[in-house]
Design a protein around this motif. Structure first.
Motif, PDB file in Angstrom:
ATOM      1  N   LEU A 131       0.813  -1.220   0.000  1.00  0.00           N
ATOM      2  CA  LEU A 131       0.000   0.000   0.000  1.00  0.00           C
ATOM      3  C   LEU A 131       0.851   1.276   0.000  1.00  0.00           C
ATOM      4  N   LEU A 132       2.128   1.159   0.307  1.00  0.00           N
ATOM      5  CA  LEU A 132       3.032   2.317   0.230  1.00  0.00           C
ATOM      6  C   LEU A 132       3.634   2.480  -1.175  1.00  0.00           C
ATOM      7  N   VAL A 133       3.458   1.484  -2.017  1.00  0.00           N
ATOM      8  CA  VAL A 133       4.032   1.540  -3.374  1.00  0.00           C
ATOM      9  C   VAL A 133       3.535   2.741  -4.182  1.00  0.00           C
ATOM     10  N   PRO A 134       2.248   3.104  -4.126  1.00  0.00           N
ATOM     11  CA  PRO A 134       1.844   4.305  -4.878  1.00  0.00           C
ATOM     12  C   PRO A 134       2.652   5.553  -4.481  1.00  0.00           C
ATOM     13  N   TYR A 135       2.931   5.708  -3.190  1.00  0.00           N
ATOM     14  CA  TYR A 135       3.774   6.829  -2.756  1.00  0.00           C
ATOM     15  C   TYR A 135       5.186   6.689  -3.318  1.00  0.00           C
ATOM     16  N   LEU A 136       5.717   5.469  -3.241  1.00  0.00           N
ATOM     17  CA  LEU A 136       7.089   5.232  -3.696  1.00  0.00           C
ATOM     18  C   LEU A 136       7.232   5.423  -5.205  1.00  0.00           C
ATOM     19  N   VAL A 137       6.172   5.212  -5.950  1.00  0.00           N
ATOM     20  CA  VAL A 137       6.201   5.424  -7.400  1.00  0.00           C
ATOM     21  C   VAL A 137       5.989   6.899  -7.723  1.00  0.00           C
ATOM     22  N   TRP A 138       5.016   7.514  -7.064  1.00  0.00           N
ATOM     23  CA  TRP A 138       4.646   8.881  -7.408  1.00  0.00           C
ATOM     24  C   TRP A 138       5.635   9.921  -6.878  1.00  0.00           C
ATOM     25  N   SER A 139       6.198   9.707  -5.720  1.00  0.00           N
ATOM     26  CA  SER A 139       7.109  10.682  -5.120  1.00  0.00           C
ATOM     27  C   SER A 139       8.282  11.030  -6.044  1.00  0.00           C
ATOM     28  N   PRO A 140       8.957  10.060  -6.645  1.00  0.00           N
ATOM     29  CA  PRO A 140      10.031  10.424  -7.579  1.00  0.00           C
ATOM     30  C   PRO A 140       9.518  11.185  -8.806  1.00  0.00           C
ATOM     31  N   VAL A 141       8.289  10.881  -9.232  1.00  0.00           N
ATOM     32  CA  VAL A 141       7.710  11.616 -10.363  1.00  0.00           C
ATOM     33  C   VAL A 141       7.565  13.090  -9.988  1.00  0.00           C
ATOM     34  N   GLY A 142       7.039  13.346  -8.794  1.00  0.00           N
ATOM     35  CA  GLY A 142       6.888  14.725  -8.333  1.00  0.00           C
ATOM     36  C   GLY A 142       8.220  15.434  -8.175  1.00  0.00           C
ATOM     37  N   THR A 143       9.202  14.734  -7.638  1.00  0.00           N
ATOM     38  CA  THR A 143      10.524  15.334  -7.451  1.00  0.00           C
ATOM     39  C   THR A 143      11.179  15.616  -8.809  1.00  0.00           C
ATOM     40  N   TYR A 144      11.047  14.675  -9.732  1.00  0.00           N
ATOM     41  CA  TYR A 144      11.589  14.878 -11.080  1.00  0.00           C
ATOM     42  C   TYR A 144      10.889  16.045 -11.775  1.00  0.00           C
TER      43      TYR A 144
END
Length: 157
Positions: A131-144
C-alpha cells in the motif's frame, strides 16, 4: 472505543486539510511558471495524492492492527505522520518561499522517508508495504517534475 481505521483516517484527513492554507498571491506565482510539455496530467494530481493518502492510511491501519500500541508501532505511526506532514508541506512551503528548490528538497526528503518506512513495515506486513508503493512510485515523479520546473524556470529556483 473508536476503531483504529477511523482515528488514522481522521488524522490523515486533518493533516492533508492543513495544506489548503495557501494565499492566492502564492498560487499566482506558481501558475505563471513554464511547465514541461509532457506535464499533461497536472489536473489529476489532487486525485492521485488523495489515492496515495488513502493507501497510506490503510497501510498504517494494517500496521497498527498487527501489534496495537506497542513501542515499535507507535514509532511507525510517527513515521507515517511525519511522511504525510512532509508531503503536504511541499506545496505550501514552495509557494510561500517562491522557491522550486525548497519543493525539490522536501520531495527528496519525503522520497527517502517513504523508502525507509516501506523497509521498516515489510517485516510486519507485505500488504501494508504494498500500500506504500503508490507513494514510492509517485514521489520520484513529483521530485523529477520539480527538477524539470527548475530547469525551465531557473530564476524561480
Amino acid at each position: 472505543m473508536i476503531p483504529s481505521w477511523m482515528v488514522i483516517g481522521a488524522v490523515t484527513f486533518l493533516v492533508a486539510f492543513g495544506s489548503f492554507f495557501i494565499t492566492p498571491r502564492d498560487v499566482k506565482w506558481f501558475a505563471r511558471l513554464t511547465r514541461p510539455r509532457w506535464l499533461v496530467f497536472e489536473p489529476l494530481i489532487p486525485l492521485i495524492w488523495t489515492v496515495i493518502f488513502i493507501c497510506g492510511a490503510a497501510s498504517a491501519t494494517i500496521v497498527w492492527e498487527k501489534n496495537p500500541a506497542s513501542t515499535v508501532t507507535w514509532l511507525l505511526m510517527g513515521c507515517y505522520l511525519l511522511l504525510e506532514i512532509i508531503t503536504v508541506t511541499y506545496i505550501p512551503l514552495m509557494l510561500r518561499y517562491r522557491s522550486l528548490r525548497v519543493g525539490e528538497i522536501i520531495g527528496s526528503v519525503g522520497m527517502i522517508l517513504g523508502v525507509l518506512l516501506a523497509i521498516s513495515v515489510l517485516p510486519i506486513s507485505w500488504l501494508a508495504t504494498l500500500l506504500l508503493v503508490p507513494y514510492l512510485v509517485w514521489s520520484p515523479v513529483g521530485t523529477y517534475t520539480t527538477e524539470e520546473l527548475i530547469q525551465l524556470n531557473p530564476e524561480d529556483a
